[in-house]
Enzyme design. Structure first.
Site, PDB file in Angstrom:
ATOM      1  N   TRP A 163       0.828  -1.206   0.000  1.00 52.99           N
ATOM      2  CA  TRP A 163       0.000   0.000   0.000  1.00 52.99           C
ATOM      3  C   TRP A 163       0.860   1.252   0.000  1.00 52.99           C
ATOM      4  CZ3 TRP A 163      -4.244  -1.458  -1.801  1.00 52.99           C
ATOM      5  CH2 TRP A 163      -4.847  -2.654  -1.410  1.00 52.99           C
ATOM      6  N   ASP A 204      -0.418   7.097   6.804  1.00 53.46           N
ATOM      7  CA  ASP A 204      -1.522   6.179   6.555  1.00 53.46           C
ATOM      8  C   ASP A 204      -1.587   5.231   7.742  1.00 53.46           C
ATOM      9  OD1 ASP A 204      -3.265   4.202   5.773  1.00 53.46           O
ATOM     10  OD2 ASP A 204      -2.256   3.742   3.876  1.00 53.46           O
ATOM     11  N   LYS A 239     -11.022  -1.430   9.623  1.00 53.55           N
ATOM     12  CA  LYS A 239     -10.102  -2.257  10.421  1.00 53.55           C
ATOM     13  C   LYS A 239     -10.478  -2.191  11.900  1.00 53.55           C
ATOM     14  CE  LYS A 239      -7.484  -2.514   6.644  1.00 53.55           C
ATOM     15  NZ  LYS A 239      -7.339  -3.701   5.794  1.00 53.55           N
TER      16      LYS A 239
END
Length: 355
Positions: A99, A166, A190
């Protein structure tokens, strides 16, 4: 029968959060209207927005220098929004996982990207501390937890330039000095809420400094702030569920308590992997994630047998990411210690049988 949910996302949520959010879909606040039917401009929803915003700030110990946005598009859209709003010429990035690498690719469309460290050649199994953040770039970007490979940054650099992070897969899982970050973003599925909403925490003073481009309206953080954070119809359900989760965190005692619980759960599982003759973890110990524990069977011919065993015992979501294979136990805030101990029990039973 209890299901032990180790899914990486959408992930497990506290049971009381699921119950209350589910009830709100039928009748919100005993109004006879579903939460999904009420106007996002209504008094009821404005109260949800304000309360969720206050809970984010209180949980992270942030002051009014920060604006809290609840946007759509996941963390993936933030890969574009960050350079759109912050990059005039050049930015510095850490390449610590898939990511993070995707974020770099998007940023390169806006200007020069200086990669301070890349773990790609070693399959992202570690995060170096031997990098220096330059003062002359527009911002520094890092990814706090790498969901796919199972690494986590334990310390963050002190830097005079804006630090962007992030935190999609470990937000609200540990206590940090969140004021050292100028911008934090995290997709909600999450540790926070249902999929479809992204929390963006931005220090307002870093905005409005782009000189060479007209930022498209939806991509402009300042436009969202000026429109009272409701520039378009937000994800009403996900914001409400976030509010409930943040209340749950507050009632548990905050991030310090959750951090201790998460460290303990992770250590139990890593200890079992490390002493096993059949399982192994490939991440450098100092970089192991407390959220996503990845592991592999040393003998691949045993995978089918292990898969049948854990699936039969109502364990779900243990498959590794398609990029990596193996196994991944995502042990987010709401996953109980009992579930971790049960997985360890299954691993021990498997080892007795096949070691």
């Amino acid at each position: 029968m209890k299901i032990h949910n180790f899914s990486a996302g959408p992930s497990i949520l506290p049971k009381q959060v699921i119950r209350k959010s589910a009830q709100s879909v039928i009748s919100f606040n005993q109004s006879g209207l579903s939460l999904l039917e009420i106007s996002h401009r209504s008094k009821d929803f404005i109260e949800i927005m304000e309360k969720t915003t206050e809970l984010v700030k209180r949980t992270m110990n942030l002051n009014d220098d920060y604006s809290i946005l609840f946007l759509q598009g996941g963390a993936t859209l933030q890969f574009t929004m960050v350079p759109s709003n912050l990059m005039n010429r050049e930015a510095a990035y850490l390449d610590t996982g898939i990511w993070a690498n995707n974020a770099i690719k998007e940023a390169e469309k806006f200007g020069k990207v200086r990669i301070l460290f890349s773990g790609k050649k070693k399959n992202y199994t570690y995060i170096s501390k031997n990098y220096k953040v330059p003062n002359e770039v527009d911002y520094f970007h890092c990814t706090s937890n790498n969901t796919i490979v199972g690494t986590q940054m334990k310390i963050f650099p002190n830097t005079p330039i804006p630090m962007v992070c992030d935190m999609s897969s470990d937000i609200f899982s540990r206590k940090l000095n969140f004021c050292q970050f100028s911008l934090i973003y995290a997709s909600a599925q999450k540790n926070v809420s249902s999929a479809g909403m992204t929390i963006v925490i931005v220090k307002k003073e870093i905005l409005g400094k782009i000189k060479k481009r007209n930022i498209p309206s939806y991509l402009d953080y300042m436009i969202h702030i000026k429109n009272n954070r409701i520039f378009n119809t937000p994800n009403v359900f996900s914001i409400y569920t976030s509010m409930l989760t943040l209340e749950w965190i507050k009632n548990k005692g905050g991030l310090s308590i959750l951090e201790k619980e998460n460290e303990y759960k992770a250590q139990l599982l890593y200890d079992e992997i490390d002493k096993s003759n059949l399982f192994e973890n490939k991440i450098h110990k100092e970089n192991r994630s407390n959220m996503n524990v990845t592991f592999f069977l040393k003998k691949k011919n045993l995978e089918n047998k292990f898969n049948k065993m854990w699936k039969k015992e109502n364990i779900v979501g243990l498959d590794g990411h398609r990029y990596l294979g193996g196994y991944r136990a995502s042990i987010y805030n709401a996953l109980s210690l009992d579930s971790v101990r049960f997985l360890i029990h299954i691993m021990k039973e498997f080892e007795k049988k096949f070691s």
